[in-house]
Design an enzyme around this catalytic site. Structure first.
Site, mmCIF file in Angstrom:
data_model
loop_
_atom_site.group_PDB
_atom_site.id
_atom_site.type_symbol
_atom_site.label_atom_id
_atom_site.label_comp_id
_atom_site.label_asym_id
_atom_site.label_seq_id
_atom_site.Cartn_x
_atom_site.Cartn_y
_atom_site.Cartn_z
ATOM 1 C CE1 TYR A 112 6.581 -2.139 -7.902
ATOM 2 C CE2 TYR A 112 7.506 -4.342 -7.701
ATOM 3 C CZ TYR A 112 6.589 -3.385 -7.301
ATOM 4 O OH TYR A 112 5.693 -3.672 -6.310
ATOM 5 C CG ASP A 135 6.032 -8.859 1.083
ATOM 6 O OD1 ASP A 135 6.130 -7.784 1.706
ATOM 7 O OD2 ASP A 135 5.420 -8.976 0.004
ATOM 8 C CG ASP A 148 5.525 -3.012 -2.472
ATOM 9 O OD1 ASP A 148 4.660 -2.398 -1.825
ATOM 10 O OD2 ASP A 148 5.643 -4.260 -2.439
ATOM 11 C CG ASP A 175 4.812 -2.904 2.321
ATOM 12 O OD1 ASP A 175 4.784 -3.521 1.250
ATOM 13 O OD2 ASP A 175 5.640 -3.150 3.212
ATOM 14 C CG HIS A 232 2.372 -0.304 -5.557
ATOM 15 N ND1 HIS A 232 2.170 -1.139 -4.487
ATOM 16 C CD2 HIS A 232 3.349 -0.904 -6.299
ATOM 17 C CE1 HIS A 232 2.970 -2.183 -4.573
ATOM 18 N NE2 HIS A 232 3.715 -2.060 -5.663
ATOM 19 C CD GLU A 250 0.105 -3.879 0.306
ATOM 20 O OE1 GLU A 250 0.019 -4.803 1.127
ATOM 21 O OE2 GLU A 250 0.993 -3.822 -0.556
ATOM 22 C CB CYS A 298 3.250 -12.319 -0.286
ATOM 23 S SG CYS A 298 3.350 -12.673 -2.061
ATOM 24 N NE ARG A 354 -0.957 -5.408 -3.418
ATOM 25 C CZ ARG A 354 0.016 -6.165 -2.918
ATOM 26 N NH1 ARG A 354 1.280 -5.882 -3.196
ATOM 27 N NH2 ARG A 354 -0.263 -7.193 -2.151
ATOM 28 C CD GLU A 386 -0.546 -8.876 -6.207
ATOM 29 O OE1 GLU A 386 -0.577 -9.199 -7.414
ATOM 30 O OE2 GLU A 386 0.486 -8.551 -5.608
ATOM 31 C CG ASN A 419 2.537 -8.612 -9.641
ATOM 32 O OD1 ASN A 419 3.631 -8.834 -10.135
ATOM 33 N ND2 ASN A 419 2.238 -8.916 -8.384
#
Length: 304
Positions: A51, A65, A92, A94, A119, A121, A129, A164, A194, A216
């Site tokens: 990952y 982040d 990731d 975003d 992924h 989100e 984050c 996500r 998440e 996660n």
């Protein structure tokens, strides 16, 4: 040469393996790799995937982040990691780095970089984050457009598009479940919810959603740290440990630097270090030497 400077397994085969793993009986464990060398260790130790965490990557750049990294930076970094491992790499991405068209471009760039999946989100930009308070999410229909654009852009149907949702920490688990169902209908292959809190929360989500799920297991966040076997028993298909390797490394680096600052020497740190011989072993140094010898150390026969 195959499997030396670059992984022996093709990008297409890695994507096929990742997709197949999401419907297998076992759970796919994907520790975060902070660099290619870490990815080589992840493979050697026997994990099923790698990952690339957006939070770990931005931290490595000295940034929080909050969506400051770019598509080009993230994909370039991830390509370097994917190049050295036979394992599939999930990244990731975003919010897709912009509007739905940008999410589509992100998928194309990730495919070209040899990545197995990403992924997206449902946070607004600038994002935060997922284990911090103060997040905001876009309306469901906006995220659906983002996902449809991503899914329609891929050329390799084995490339995994994971959705996500951060809704559980904002509107509750039931809202997150409704969003997950809408995202599955939009074409998502995998759902990542998440900041669930307890084992019961993970089980409730599993019971309500019938496509592959990712958990996660990040440290110091809102989620109980649940063993991979327990997650597998609940019915989860994949688990990420996104920032674990960064935290391990930075903890050791900070402690070591403080000792050198205090004592003026690193003698007391040697038993905590990876040795030169072990580093060369992970890098497969001898194989490079053999390759060099085979290519360059030759003699010319007499001309006929």
């Amino acid at each position: 040469m195959t499997g030396l400077i670059a992984a022996a397994t093709s990008s297409a085969d890695k994507r096929a393996a990742f997709r197949a793993s999401l419907t297998s009986e076992g759970i796919t464990r994907l520790p975060g790799a902070i660099n290619p060398l870490t990815a080589k260790l992840i493979q050697e130790i026997g994990f099923e995937g790698v990952y690339v965490s957006g939070g770990a990557f931005s931290a490595g750049l000295g940034l929080p982040d909050i969506g400051l990294t770019t598509l080009t930076e993230v994909v370039s970094h991830s390509q370097q990691i994917a190049r050295v491992t036979d394992l599939p790499v999930l990244i990731d991405a975003d919010t897709g780095f912009g509007e739905p068209m940008s999410a589509a471009r992100t998928v194309l760039a990730a495919e070209d970089a040899g990545i197995a999946g990403l992924h997206l989100e449902d946070q607004v930009n600038p994002k935060r984050c997922g284990h911090l308070d103060g997040k905001a999410i876009v309306p469901t229909d906006e995220m659906v457009r983002r996902l449809r654009a991503a899914v329609s852009a891929r050329r390799d149907q084995n490339f995994v598009v994971c959705a996500r949702t951060d809704a559980a920490g904002i509107d509750g688990i039931d809202s997150a479940i409704e969003r997950a169902k809408a995202y599955a209908d939009a074409g998502a292959d995998l759902i990542f919810t998440e900041a669930l809190h307890t084992e019961g929360d993970f089980a409730k989500f599993r019971a309500a959603v019938d496509i592959p799920l990712l958990a996660n297991m990040t440290e110091f966040g809102k989620s109980q740290l649940i063993p991979a076997q327990t997650l597998q028993n609940i019915g989860y298909n994949a688990v990420i440990y996104p920032v674990t390797t960064l935290r391990l490394a930075m903890g050791a680096i900070e402690n070591g630097l403080r000792e050198i600052h205090a004592t003026g020497r690193q003698e007391g740190l040697l038993d905590r270090m990876q040795t030169r011989s072990r580093l060369y072993e992970v890098l497969e140094y001898e194989r490079y030497n053999e390759f060099d010898s085979g290519v360059f150390n030759f003699t010319l026969g007499r001309s006929q």
